[in-house]
Design an enzyme around this catalytic site. Sequence first.
Site, PDB file in Angstrom:
ATOM      1  N   ASP A 151     -13.984  16.403 -11.693  1.00  0.00           N
ATOM      2  CA  ASP A 151     -14.533  15.298 -10.910  1.00  0.00           C
ATOM      3  C   ASP A 151     -14.009  13.943 -11.335  1.00  0.00           C
ATOM      4  OD1 ASP A 151     -16.016  15.351 -13.467  1.00  0.00           O
ATOM      5  OD2 ASP A 151     -17.241  13.780 -12.548  1.00  0.00           O
ATOM      6  N   ARG A 159     -15.047  17.544  -6.843  1.00  0.00           N
ATOM      7  CA  ARG A 159     -15.072  18.865  -7.477  1.00  0.00           C
ATOM      8  C   ARG A 159     -14.766  19.972  -6.470  1.00  0.00           C
ATOM      9  NH1 ARG A 159     -17.434  18.472 -12.738  1.00  0.00           N
ATOM     10  NH2 ARG A 159     -19.081  16.928 -12.914  1.00  0.00           N
ATOM     11  N   ASP A 177      -8.701  18.648 -22.766  1.00  0.00           N
ATOM     12  CA  ASP A 177      -8.107  17.317 -22.806  1.00  0.00           C
ATOM     13  C   ASP A 177      -7.808  17.010 -24.273  1.00  0.00           C
ATOM     14  OD1 ASP A 177      -7.697  14.532 -22.223  1.00  0.00           O
ATOM     15  OD2 ASP A 177      -8.904  14.798 -20.438  1.00  0.00           O
ATOM     16  N   LYS A 192      -3.888  19.740 -21.311  1.00  0.00           N
ATOM     17  CA  LYS A 192      -3.014  18.559 -21.423  1.00  0.00           C
ATOM     18  C   LYS A 192      -2.504  18.488 -22.850  1.00  0.00           C
ATOM     19  CE  LYS A 192      -5.438  15.451 -18.217  1.00  0.00           C
ATOM     20  NZ  LYS A 192      -6.279  14.239 -18.192  1.00  0.00           N
ATOM     21  N   GLY A 237     -17.583  21.596 -14.858  1.00  0.00           N
ATOM     22  CA  GLY A 237     -16.211  21.714 -14.382  1.00  0.00           C
ATOM     23  C   GLY A 237     -15.719  23.146 -14.196  1.00  0.00           C
ATOM     24  N   GLU A 277     -13.093  27.559 -19.443  1.00  0.00           N
ATOM     25  CA  GLU A 277     -13.069  26.100 -19.275  1.00  0.00           C
ATOM     26  C   GLU A 277     -12.147  25.713 -18.126  1.00  0.00           C
ATOM     27  OE1 GLU A 277     -14.309  23.372 -19.787  1.00  0.00           O
ATOM     28  OE2 GLU A 277     -14.911  22.952 -21.829  1.00  0.00           O
ATOM     29  N   PHE A 304      -5.004  11.548 -14.960  1.00  0.00           N
ATOM     30  CA  PHE A 304      -6.362  11.853 -14.507  1.00  0.00           C
ATOM     31  C   PHE A 304      -6.297  12.772 -13.298  1.00  0.00           C
ATOM     32  CE2 PHE A 304     -10.593  11.474 -13.007  1.00  0.00           C
ATOM     33  CZ  PHE A 304     -11.329  11.288 -14.159  1.00  0.00           C
TER      34      PHE A 304
HETATM   35  C1  PRP Z   1     -14.673  18.129 -19.288  1.00  0.00           C
HETATM   36  C2  PRP Z   1     -14.153  19.569 -19.336  1.00  0.00           C
HETATM   37  C3  PRP Z   1     -14.273  19.932 -20.780  1.00  0.00           C
HETATM   38  C4  PRP Z   1     -14.092  18.611 -21.482  1.00  0.00           C
HETATM   39  C5  PRP Z   1     -12.722  18.531 -22.009  1.00  0.00           C
HETATM   40  O1  PRP Z   1     -16.046  18.132 -19.141  1.00  0.00           O
HETATM   41  O2  PRP Z   1     -14.909  20.425 -18.512  1.00  0.00           O
HETATM   42  O3  PRP Z   1     -15.527  20.496 -21.084  1.00  0.00           O
HETATM   43  O4  PRP Z   1     -14.283  17.565 -20.533  1.00  0.00           O
HETATM   44  O5  PRP Z   1     -12.521  17.332 -22.722  1.00  0.00           O
HETATM   45  P1  PRP Z   1     -12.040  17.306 -24.242  1.00  0.00           P
HETATM   46  O6  PRP Z   1     -10.989  18.371 -24.422  1.00  0.00           O
HETATM   47  O7  PRP Z   1     -11.459  15.922 -24.389  1.00  0.00           O
HETATM   48  O8  PRP Z   1     -13.219  17.509 -25.131  1.00  0.00           O
HETATM   49  P2  PRP Z   1     -16.902  16.824 -18.796  1.00  0.00           P
HETATM   50  O9  PRP Z   1     -17.476  16.285 -20.074  1.00  0.00           O
HETATM   51  O10 PRP Z   1     -16.089  15.883 -17.971  1.00  0.00           O
HETATM   52  O11 PRP Z   1     -18.104  17.423 -17.971  1.00  0.00           O
HETATM   53  P3  PRP Z   1     -18.096  18.220 -16.554  1.00  0.00           P
HETATM   54  O12 PRP Z   1     -17.460  19.576 -16.836  1.00  0.00           O
HETATM   55  O13 PRP Z   1     -19.547  18.341 -16.213  1.00  0.00           O
HETATM   56  O14 PRP Z   1     -17.310  17.416 -15.560  1.00  0.00           O
END
Ligand code: PRP
Length: 184
Positions: free
Chosen positions: A163, A169, A107, A135, A48, A103, A156
């Site tokens: 993504d 993306r 979330d 968030k 991401g 990052e 979302f």
């Molecule tokens: C997303 C984002 C963070 C994580 C945040 O990655 O890039 O790394 O989720 O979530 P959290 O705060 O609830 O832990 P994802 O696992 O979707 O992988 P990606 O970056 O490859 O899409």
Amino acid sequence: MDQSDVGDDLANILLTEEQLRERLSELASRIDADYAGKDLLLVGVLKGAIMVMADLARHLHSSVTMDWMAVSSYGSGTKSSGVVRILKDLDSDLTGRHVLIVEDIIDSGLTLSWLVSNLRSRGPASVEVAAMLRKPDAAKVDVDVRYVGFEIPNEFVVGYGLDYDEKYRNLPFVATLAPHVYGG
Ligand code: PRP
């Protein structure tokens, strides 16, 4: 890729390309000032963070080095279990380095919380975090984030690296998905 390329898949554009660019420029100025005279390593979290890493790095005036990690949550069947495994580790030795984790979104905060402690255990001079989106209403753990682009509602979102099922993306802005896309 733009809005016209994805039909009616999007509900709202939350942050435009220009808003993202302006905010990144402000964050880059702060980072340049805070790390003046220091050797800074940016650590991007795949996948991401690719867009924010590329754009943030280009706004910086300092010469930085960049490295990447890929992590995945597992164990409970939900993405934010807080149990994380490393899919790709850093190539760099962190001993004595100033590290800034980059990052796309925080979330629950569980991934980042784990990552910060993991990198801190490697003997760096410092570990801080820059995140384009946060968030607050989804937070399950409190993580100290030095640089935050925007706080957004607990919806979302896709685009600018984020993504849904690996798609969207490469939209240049951040948008909410229309419910019909994810069966809502
Ligand atoms: C997303 C984002 C963070 C994580 C945040 O990655 O890039 O790394 O989720 O979530 P959290 O705060 O609830 O832990 P994802 O696992 O979707 O992988 P990606 O970056 O490859 O899409």
